[in-house]
Design an enzyme around this catalytic site. Structure first.
Site, PDB file in Angstrom:
ATOM      1  N   GLY A   1       0.827  -1.200   0.000  1.00 30.47           N
ATOM      2  CA  GLY A   1       0.000   0.000   0.000  1.00 30.47           C
ATOM      3  C   GLY A   1       0.861   1.250   0.000  1.00 30.47           C
ATOM      4  O   GLY A   1       2.058   1.209   0.309  1.00 30.47           O
ATOM      5  N   CYS A   2       0.227   2.364  -0.335  1.00 23.60           N
ATOM      6  CA  CYS A   2       0.975   3.626  -0.433  1.00 23.60           C
ATOM      7  C   CYS A   2       1.473   4.063   0.944  1.00 23.60           C
ATOM      8  O   CYS A   2       2.658   4.365   1.119  1.00 23.60           O
ATOM      9  CB  CYS A   2       0.107   4.703  -1.089  1.00 23.60           C
TER      10      CYS A   2
END
Lengths: 344, 344, 344, 344
Positions: free
Chosen positions: C148-149
């Site tokens: 994920g970011c």
């Protein structure tokens, strides 16, 4: 005086609530919505939390007629033409912020809005609410067609020229608006990542505010030409600028032009003329009902450049609507609208 | 081929570094600045950290002539007219991104720039670097006057009309730019709180890009009129849109107009024509060297609307400069410039 | 090597197209979408006009297996867990940009994502693609769970501390993201007028990236505590900053901490450490695959502040996905990812 | 009551003018500036055009004492410590918006502000103007040290915890501010192209508001720890959010915490508590004097997250200053401050 707002969940409706909260003689009786009935307006708009405690109600003209003296219709295009006849029969005054009642020519409405027009009876009884130039009719009206945001900025900017030059050949209006003008409905055109750091033109040669502007300038001066009108979406929330280019039919001067504006708007509380050589920016009117104007004449091209700025939600919608209510009821024209712009 | 950049601390200079880093045949030899000598460029621009390890050097033409084949002058107006003669005598090629060498008429320069003009010898030897329309001269030039950002967008948008209509009566260019066009020097006009959520017009009837555009369209078609040009500051960093309104001298059609553009830009790698009825936005070219164009004809007013967008730092400055370097050295025109736009 | 992209109409998909267009060994075979089949990708994304001429196709794993060596799944959470088994059986490599395959503990997935988890077989065969810290496993993987970011920014910032301090008491991650992280689907949380000039916190104590970060730091050091994680929406399009506050279990110094980071990321092409006392901003990595980090120790509180920034669509999604593809296929780790950040 | 403003060309000064224009009992007597004497305030701030017709005057305490009852010092740090003694001797009340008079410990001032501190006599006579928590002292004060923007948001958010928990171990304040907080002076940190689409952290472990917050929480509860405080620059003009993470010294619940806040701010006109599970965003208070607060407890970490938002120029500066003037003079606490927030 008690007022109701239909379409209170939209940005125009919310702005009406904010203004009326500041008004000495109008009080907010009820807020109405077709989709969020039963919900508190402060749930929809938490910036009203603890201060505006109204619950959104159904749109029931008969009920509203019992409690309110005036209803603001802050609804999308296509709605008020159906509602207005009910309020008319019930003798409540109506100020319609949508485009439904503005065009006298029903064919024009149908061509540009691509919707069925209101009946002639309704459009016939609606008075065009450009406050500075139609004050007398507004003060006697029962139904107001509140002007569009672009027409307000454009017409206030054009009026002194149209009324003082015999024949204007060319009018180009390059209009720019903040994104709140597109309303609260979701669309990719208002999606942050597509708008931010971006600049778009839209509805080229097809914007429905074109005939509204032409209707008025031709009423002022039958020699007025068709206009070229373009709308651009600016990555900001509020504000409209209309940059207008008008070819003069004779040689003139910046000073002569400036004097026309000075005279035209002397004593008007919401139109402010910039000194010669100076131009307004949209932030000068942020959150306020002002329309600021700058003008200059270019000898090289014999063309006049007029720049007119407003806050699209105020003078371009809710602010002018309250200004019109003030005129209708004989209040001070500025009541509720005296706040200075927010800067920066 | 080795290149040097003078004015590397400005945004145009930084963009040149970014592009050259992607180029297969140009290599960055040295970066120069009048004010920050001795400092690492990556201190000034931390986005270059660990990747570009150059130290800013003095501007010494003789030294530069020994090591570089080409110098980019990314300096403010008024500087390159003094530097160019040195490089010319030393036989280094020069691409000047400032406005100093663009106007052939020295009086025009002095009138619009309010500065002393470059000598006739210098302006006489400079070739105007509008890549798509002056390719042959550019390929043989030693000195390039790289076009201004607004003229690039405007001229690429106007060329097919100017060249194909005998007589154009009226040209209005309503230009809009992101704030990076104002450069890195501090000014209240670039102060965040005064620009954000704001829209300004500036230099009304006085913008120095006016004569640059007129010089070129009159060279293309001596019947071309003086233009009305306005510049607006948009609350975004990058991007220019020129919205242009041209009165046709005869009845035409959207399709005829579109075909002119189609033909004019066939095979040009950096000009992209939108399908009829569709218009570009600035973000379609963000960070790239493209110029995207949309056109439409309005029968109601016999007027053509042309919309042209570029990234002001790329096709409007550093990108076109490298494109011109490619033409001068016989490289592939697109070398270093093939990156797709950044979206969103 | 030929690649296909599923979910090409989202921002992550578009960014993959942009990167692959720059890659020396990957070529884009096909683009797929569940909703826009038959439409040109350049209609959906006009910035690709004339450059990417693919038509969006149905998602048909058997067909894709015949032509592609690798498929990127740039789909919303909840989709790839169903698609991955097909690709697995067909022996195509998969890089999944969604959250579906990241959590090994299916109950955690169900608790935080509020969706049915992928099968143990699928999550069991997926390798967590944090490129800098899992390189060996990635190079042998067939299925990658792309991080994920927020976890990417957070974990790259925390790793040297977690791995070098025996016992960390407290970890607070105050994360900030640009709006593109919310994707292209319309929602009031991405509506321009509600985001611009505004700052929001969201999913307080409930963000689904919390267990992903905890899973990894506990794998690195079993004494790692639960984290406090908050996400804020910043009125900008791209960029993530994770500001992290870690209580040291012993007295240390800014220099000792800095040295840990220096050593940890020596030779890593995409992690750049700021000099002591200096911190990155998100624009330093705009449009690039870099993760820039700054650290400092505060004696007054015995707490370490770590600031880590990435471009959420690049190192936080598509960029790291291509970096992982490079590792899987034995290409140069930086292939396709060498562009410098866009500034300003 | 007549008031004067010193530093009227700054944003805090302009905001004071806007508020006082709305006030029923305060009238603006004069505006003062050290640099623009003789110029109309509406030239400096055209949004005041035609509405505020004052000329900027020299700063002459003796003259001001003859005409004004109260002077607002909206000056940069380092100025008011020199001016205040004059006004004190002349018996004019002073509200100082700078940091000069806030810290009782002169060494702390010198350490964090890196300037010579005000005399003990001056700081000793100044009352800290955190309106909600120091009302009684403010009402009897002659000199008010108006709180800083970050301390106002932080302290209003922390007070109910600090006052109700015996011993708080850890306090982390991750603060975010719009750019107007940096004032109107030009700096690269406020240069549009460097701030827009960017997110920065600044003055890590060194922000001068740290000791101001610690001074107050230790006065409330001597067990209060040193805080970790970070400030981030958000690409927006107005608004502050303080996200605060506090480790509870015992197990508690979201409801218990919420009840503490409910009780603490009952009847306070400018502090609005969000319902459990809901959090404010900065736009909910835009242009208004409100401080909106949301709280939640996380069982996983035994940590309380508190989010407090204000408009930095209003409750964080000019708004609270007028609120304090109201308390000093016995006016209604809300006079001049009743406008609802501007949304969107």
């Amino acid at each position: 005086m008690k007022v109701s707002i239909v379409g209170a969940t939209g940005y125009g409706g919310a702005e009406l609530i904010r203004i009326i909260n500041n008004h000495s003689s109008l009080s907010l009786e009820s807020v109405h919505s077709s989709s969020k009935t039963g919900q508190a307006i402060s749930t929809e708009y938490p910036h009203f939390m603890h201060k505006i405690e109204k619950i959104l109600m159904e749109i029931n003209p008969e009920q509203m007629a019992k409690t309110s003296d005036l209803v603001f219709l802050a609804t999308p295009n296509g709605i008020s033409k159906g509602l207005t006849p009910f309020f008319k029969d019930l003798n409540i005054k109506v100020i319609d912020l949508s485009g439904d009642l503005r065009l006298k020519d029903r064919e024009q409405y149908q061509k540009w809005y691509k919707k069925e027009a209101a009946s002639e009876e309704v459009t016939g009884s609606a008075v065009y609410g450009l406050s500075e130039w139609n004050q007398e009719n507004i003060s006697q009206a029962d139904i107001i067609a509140n002007p569009g945001c672009f027409p307000t900025a454009s017409l206030l900017g054009l009026a002194p020229i149209i009324k003082n030059f015999t024949s204007i050949e060319d009018i180009i209006i390059d209009a720019k608006t903040g994104v709140s003008g597109a309303g609260r409905s979701l669309s990719s055109a208002s999606h942050f990542s597509e708008v931010n750091e971006n600049l778009k033109i839209y509805k080229v040669h097809e914007h429905q505010h074109t005939p509204e502007i032409e209707q008025q300038i031709k009423a002022w001066n039958k020699n007025s030409p068709n206009i070229s009108f373009s709308a651009h979406l600016i990555p900001m929330t509020r504000g409209i600028m209309a940059t207008m280019y008008v070819k003069a039919d004779r040689v003139t001067s910046s000073r002569e032009i400036w004097d026309l504006y000075k005279e035209a708007y002397e004593g008007k509380p919401f139109v402010r003329l910039h000194p010669p050589g100076s131009f307004p920016c949209t932030k000068h009117v942020y959150g306020s009902n002002f329309c600021d104007i700058g003008v200059a004449y270019d000898e090289r091209t014999n063309r006049i450049t007029i720049v007119s700025v407003i806050d699209n939600l105020m003078k371009g919608a809710a602010g002018q609507a309250v200004q019109n209510a003030n005129l209708m009821f004989g209040f001070n024209e500025s009541d509720g609208l005296l706040n200075l712009p927010l800067f920066p």
